[in-house]
Design an enzyme around this catalytic site. Structure first.
Site, mmCIF file in Angstrom:
data_model
loop_
_atom_site.group_PDB
_atom_site.id
_atom_site.type_symbol
_atom_site.label_atom_id
_atom_site.label_comp_id
_atom_site.label_asym_id
_atom_site.label_seq_id
_atom_site.Cartn_x
_atom_site.Cartn_y
_atom_site.Cartn_z
ATOM 1 N N LYS A 85 0.857 -1.181 0.000
ATOM 2 C CA LYS A 85 0.000 0.000 0.000
ATOM 3 C C LYS A 85 0.899 1.239 0.000
ATOM 4 O O LYS A 85 1.739 1.405 0.900
ATOM 5 C CB LYS A 85 -0.832 -0.016 1.278
ATOM 6 C CG LYS A 85 -2.284 0.274 1.063
ATOM 7 C CD LYS A 85 -3.015 -0.074 2.330
ATOM 8 C CE LYS A 85 -4.329 0.613 2.404
ATOM 9 N NZ LYS A 85 -4.929 0.434 3.718
HETATM 10 C C1 E4P Z 1 -8.148 1.448 3.575
HETATM 11 O O1 E4P Z 1 -7.446 0.612 3.049
HETATM 12 C C2 E4P Z 1 -7.935 2.049 4.892
HETATM 13 O O2 E4P Z 1 -7.221 1.135 5.700
HETATM 14 C C3 E4P Z 1 -9.216 2.317 5.625
HETATM 15 O O3 E4P Z 1 -10.345 1.918 4.905
HETATM 16 C C4 E4P Z 1 -9.305 3.650 6.263
HETATM 17 O O4 E4P Z 1 -10.533 3.762 6.923
HETATM 18 P P1 E4P Z 1 -10.862 4.868 8.023
HETATM 19 O O5 E4P Z 1 -11.194 6.133 7.304
HETATM 20 O O6 E4P Z 1 -12.039 4.329 8.750
HETATM 21 O O7 E4P Z 1 -9.634 4.995 8.880
#
Ligand code: E4P
Length: 216
Positions: A85
């Site tokens: 990522k």
């Molecule tokens: C995506 O890959 C992120 O890990 C995640 O969905 C972020 O979500 P949040 O806005 O609830 O922290």
């Protein structure tokens, strides 16, 4: 539509695997930090990669090209299901381009506009993660950009898969499915809510009571 869990919690992953509905996992530094009492970063990540048969996104901590690439190369060696990522940005785009040429799978994260998603696809990201909940939080319609990204990717036959991220509730899930998003990554609580309905519980209760009246 593929279902990913957005978690670093081993128990949650095991439960969803047990239900037979889990296709993959996404993590981020915040989610891993919540589990840090249970081990070091590498121990947690290694365990997730071992138990999940599908793709597992693991985020880099560096923000510069060299740092992101060397972290990505190290993480990619951990398992063939590892997806790196990388946060959207100038350095991130360069890193995704480089890694995709090296055959390392990437997920471009922290995407909030259709234009950012176009650039992610141009550099060869395997996945793009638009954050719908965080857009909703600031009064924008998060799912709108998923709709636009889907249109653009279809127009140009981009092969990047859309992961709907920052999911807050089950409505996000079915809205994403109506748009035709490839993947929805969700907290365990949202997956649980997809299963449950008071009318289902009520129905089971009534059948159980009536079953007692049947002579076998
Ligand atoms: C995506 O890959 C992120 O890990 C995640 O969905 C972020 O979500 P949040 O806005 O609830 O922290």
């Amino acid at each position: 539509m593929k279902i990913f869990l957005d978690t670093a919690n081993i128990e949650e992953i095991k439960r969803a695997l047990d239900w037979g509905v889990l296709d993959g996992v996404t993590t981020n530094p915040t989610l891993v930090s919540k589990e840090s009492g249970k081990g070091k970063f590498d121990e947690i990540v290694d365990e997730i990669l071992k138990i999940v048969p599908g793709p597992v996104s693991i985020e880099v901590f560096s923000t510069d090209f060299n740092g992101m690439v060397s972290e990505a190369e190290r993480i990619a060696k951990k398992g063939s299901n590892a997806v790196i990522k990388i946060p959207m940005g100038f350095e991130g785009l360069k890193a995704v381009k480089y890694l995709s040429k090296e055959g390392i799978r990437t997920n471009m994260t922290l995407v909030f506009t259709t234009n950012q998603a176009i650039l992610a696809a141009k550099v060869g990201a395997d996945y793009v993660s638009p954050f719908v909940g965080r857009l909703d939080d600031i009064g924008e319609y998060g799912m709108g950009i998923v709709e636009n990204i889907k249109t653009v990717y279809t127009n140009y036959r981009f092969r990047t898969e859309i992961i709907v991220a920052s999911v807050r509730h089950p409505i996000h899930v079915y809205e994403a499915s109506l748009i035709g998003a490839d993947v929805v990554t969700m907290p365990f609580s949202v997956l649980e809510k997809m299963v449950m309905h008071p009318k289902t519980d009520e129905g089971i209760q009534r059948f159980l009571e009536d079953a007692k009246k049947i002579k076998f």
